[in-house]
Design a protein around this motif. Structure first.
Motif, PDB file in Angstrom:
ATOM      1  N   VAL A   1      42.581  42.558  42.304  1.00 40.16           N
ATOM      2  CA  VAL A   1      43.881  41.712  43.539  1.00 40.16           C
ATOM      3  C   VAL A   1      42.145  41.385  44.893  1.00 40.16           C
ATOM      4  O   VAL A   1      42.570  39.850  44.722  1.00 40.16           O
ATOM      5  N   LEU A   2      41.057  42.001  44.261  1.00 41.42           N
ATOM      6  CA  LEU A   2      39.954  41.201  44.701  1.00 41.42           C
ATOM      7  C   LEU A   2      39.381  40.047  44.586  1.00 41.42           C
ATOM      8  O   LEU A   2      39.182  38.567  45.420  1.00 41.42           O
ATOM      9  N   ILE A   3      39.278  40.067  42.938  1.00 43.53           N
ATOM     10  CA  ILE A   3      38.967  38.484  42.560  1.00 43.53           C
ATOM     11  C   ILE A   3      39.816  37.411  42.323  1.00 43.53           C
ATOM     12  O   ILE A   3      39.720  36.240  42.797  1.00 43.53           O
ATOM     13  N   TYR A   4      41.275  37.501  42.819  1.00 45.49           N
ATOM     14  CA  TYR A   4      42.245  36.738  43.094  1.00 45.49           C
ATOM     15  C   TYR A   4      41.619  36.041  44.192  1.00 45.49           C
ATOM     16  O   TYR A   4      41.520  34.630  44.889  1.00 45.49           O
ATOM     17  N   SER A   5      41.411  36.923  45.827  1.00 45.37           N
ATOM     18  CA  SER A   5      40.975  36.955  46.341  1.00 45.37           C
ATOM     19  C   SER A   5      39.892  36.134  47.284  1.00 45.37           C
ATOM     20  O   SER A   5      39.887  34.727  47.332  1.00 45.37           O
ATOM     21  N   ALA A   6      39.680  36.041  45.912  1.00 44.31           N
ATOM     22  CA  ALA A   6      37.615  35.634  46.531  1.00 44.31           C
ATOM     23  C   ALA A   6      37.637  34.287  45.604  1.00 44.31           C
ATOM     24  O   ALA A   6      36.589  34.190  45.366  1.00 44.31           O
ATOM     25  N   THR A   7      38.293  34.131  44.949  1.00 46.53           N
ATOM     26  CA  THR A   7      38.879  32.801  43.899  1.00 46.53           C
ATOM     27  C   THR A   7      39.028  31.912  44.217  1.00 46.53           C
ATOM     28  O   THR A   7      39.260  30.699  43.522  1.00 46.53           O
ATOM     29  N   ARG A   8      39.782  31.619  45.343  1.00 49.78           N
ATOM     30  CA  ARG A   8      41.135  31.279  45.767  1.00 49.78           C
ATOM     31  C   ARG A   8      39.969  29.994  46.409  1.00 49.78           C
ATOM     32  O   ARG A   8      40.527  28.767  47.049  1.00 49.78           O
ATOM     33  N   TRP A   9      39.599  29.726  46.834  1.00 55.59           N
ATOM     34  CA  TRP A   9      38.813  29.232  47.581  1.00 55.59           C
ATOM     35  C   TRP A   9      37.599  28.158  46.065  1.00 55.59           C
ATOM     36  O   TRP A   9      37.483  26.723  46.818  1.00 55.59           O
TER      37      TRP A   9
ATOM     38  N   ARG B   1      41.227  30.827  35.343  1.00 58.17           N
ATOM     39  CA  ARG B   1      41.122  30.875  34.596  1.00 58.17           C
ATOM     40  C   ARG B   1      39.723  32.053  34.687  1.00 58.17           C
ATOM     41  O   ARG B   1      40.108  32.738  34.441  1.00 58.17           O
ATOM     42  N   CYS B   2      39.498  31.883  36.136  1.00 54.02           N
ATOM     43  CA  CYS B   2      38.869  33.451  36.607  1.00 54.02           C
ATOM     44  C   CYS B   2      40.025  34.574  36.429  1.00 54.02           C
ATOM     45  O   CYS B   2      39.845  35.532  35.736  1.00 54.02           O
ATOM     46  N   MET B   3      40.584  34.571  36.732  1.00 54.51           N
ATOM     47  CA  MET B   3      42.247  35.614  36.880  1.00 54.51           C
ATOM     48  C   MET B   3      42.474  35.654  34.761  1.00 54.51           C
ATOM     49  O   MET B   3      42.778  37.316  34.975  1.00 54.51           O
TER      50      MET B   3
ATOM     51  N   ARG C   1      31.221  35.603  45.238  1.00 50.74           N
ATOM     52  CA  ARG C   1      31.461  36.752  45.852  1.00 50.74           C
ATOM     53  C   ARG C   1      32.810  37.584  44.701  1.00 50.74           C
ATOM     54  O   ARG C   1      33.380  38.244  45.332  1.00 50.74           O
ATOM     55  N   HIS C   2      33.032  36.543  43.374  1.00 49.79           N
ATOM     56  CA  HIS C   2      34.393  37.672  42.040  1.00 49.79           C
ATOM     57  C   HIS C   2      32.723  38.222  41.584  1.00 49.79           C
ATOM     58  O   HIS C   2      33.553  38.602  40.750  1.00 49.79           O
ATOM     59  N   THR C   3      31.823  38.584  41.589  1.00 43.39           N
ATOM     60  CA  THR C   3      30.888  38.847  41.025  1.00 43.39           C
ATOM     61  C   THR C   3      30.148  40.155  41.771  1.00 43.39           C
ATOM     62  O   THR C   3      30.753  41.153  41.849  1.00 43.39           O
ATOM     63  N   ASP C   4      28.594  39.489  42.625  1.00 49.33           N
ATOM     64  CA  ASP C   4      27.738  40.714  42.396  1.00 49.33           C
ATOM     65  C   ASP C   4      28.170  41.154  44.370  1.00 49.33           C
ATOM     66  O   ASP C   4      28.335  42.334  44.243  1.00 49.33           O
TER      67      ASP C   4
END
Length: 398
Positions: free
Chosen positions: A32-40, A48-50, A283-286
């Motif tokens: 859920v957080l990764i989806y939000s953090a990769t929208r930019w 690809r990240c998801m 924002r999607h990692t550390d």
């Protein structure tokens, strides 16, 4: 294929399904957080990240089930030499053209294997074998006394060798720190006397004092000094604290602080959704904990830490009911691994610990990290499957 079916049946019968549920809950929150953090990002990059994270979770569940069926003590006893060679070899591969890393940090922490969809982090994978080998070594030494000087030197030497190996091959001192913290937890659980920890702290402090004049101008050293300056409120380094070495952590605490109690709302975080690369970095990692703080607030951060705490406590619960000291050491080692990474990552985001590039277990983006964590928890499940029944455990304690 029958062996796989048998593994599933054994897991469904005696495996730690509760621990798997905790891991999946944390990983789901991470998605859920990764989806939000990769929208930019560009849509293809975010997708690809998801996709990578989802496939890694599915693969991780399969690895969890398979590892649950392995008698880990017997496997370590018969294969300890191969496990050591694996740890050594996979890290040395970073010296080959396959090794890659980040130019801005100077790390060379990843293997870029042609045709493989994601990069692999050798030190991440080697954490599994490190815990197994250290537990095997401690179990052999406990008969003559784990706190004897020669015993302490052996297990400490093993740990320092791995720390040096990681430092030399990848320059990833953050990952090396994780190994040291795992050792500390396992040594404490194994009964190493407190005086050895005091001696270790004094020796580490002396080593830092001796080498500091030679490394103080290095970028990774400035990451430590900027935290000290921030905590003490040194007015002479405000620019460095906010714009240079402390930029990442400054953006992180701003994001967390702006979230307040309940957050700005999912997909509504100002820094999280900003398309500027000068906004919240990694924002999607550390810095994914900062994403949680900005969009879900203090409530979301507490929920995230609660899920991770459940996994750690389950590992400790399994360790206390293990059928042998070696199995208990292994379970405590993986609990220590989680505690170390959670503590360091959250400390980074709160500007009370230097940025050392450690991801948040089960939450941050990273295929090799996710699979490694599920494999470690699968080994804990294996220990639970082979624990003593309560009536026999009680007799053994008489």
């Amino acid at each position: 294929m029958s062996w796989f079916i048998d593994s599933i049946r054994a897991f469904l019968d005696r495996g730690d399904r509760l621990l798997l549920a905790f891991c999946l809950a944390a990983s789901g929150f991470g998605l859920v957080l990764i989806y939000s953090a990769t929208r930019w990002m560009e849509p293809s990059a975010g997708l690809r990240c998801m996709l990578v994270q989802s496939v890694a979770i599915i693969l991780g569940v399969l690895v969890y089930i398979l590892m649950s069926s392995v008698d880990i003590e017997l496997f370590t006893e018969k294969s300890w030499k191969l496990l050591f060679l694996f740890s050594l070899g996979i890290n040395l591969l970073l010296f080959t053209p396959l090794g890659t890393g980040a130019e801005e940090t100077g790390n060379n922490s990843w293997l870029d294997i042609p045709g493989f969809p994601v990069n692999l982090q050798p030190a991440e994978l080697a954490k599994l074998t490190f815990v197994l080998l250290l537990a095997w070594q401690m179990n052999r030494l406990k008969e003559k006394g784990i706190s004897r000087p020669d015993s302490v030197f052996q297990i400490a030497g093993h740990t320092l060798f791995m720390f040096a190996l990681i430092a030399v091959t990848s320059g990833d001192f953050g990952m090396g720190l994780t190994y040291l913290l795992i050792f500390a937890v396992m040594a404490w659980a194994g009964g190493v006397k407190k005086r050895w920890f005091l001696i270790g702290i004094v020796l580490c402090a002396a080593a830092v004092i001796l080498i500091w004049p030679h490394i103080s101008d290095k970028y990774f050293a400035k990451r430590f000094t900027v935290v000290i300056d921030h905590i003490t409120g040194n007015p002479n380094t405000v620019y460095e604290q906010t714009q240079e070495a402390g930029w990442q952590q400054t953006r992180s605490i701003l994001a967390i602080g702006s979230g307040g109690l309940t957050g700005m709302g999912y997909l509504q975080g100002i820094q999280t959704q900003s398309k500027s690369e000068s906004s919240l970095p990694a924002r999607h990692t550390d810095e994914i904990f900062a994403v949680c703080g900005e969009e879900f607030g203090l409530v979301g951060c507490c929920l995230l830490l609660f899920l991770l705490a459940l996994i750690i406590l389950r590992c400790i619960w399994v360790a206390r009911r293990a059928c042998s000291s070696q199995s208990a050491f292994i379970a405590m080692g993986y609990a220590g691994m989680l505690m170390a990474q959670v503590g360091v990552n959250v400390g980074m985001c709160l500007y009370i610990f230097p940025v050392v590039g450690l991801t948040l277990p089960f939450i941050s983006y990273g295929g090799s990290s996710i699979v490694t964590m599920f494999a470690a928890m699968g080994i804990v499940s294996s220990i639970k499957m082979r624990s003593l029944p309560s009536w026999l455990r009680d007799r053994s304690q008489l």
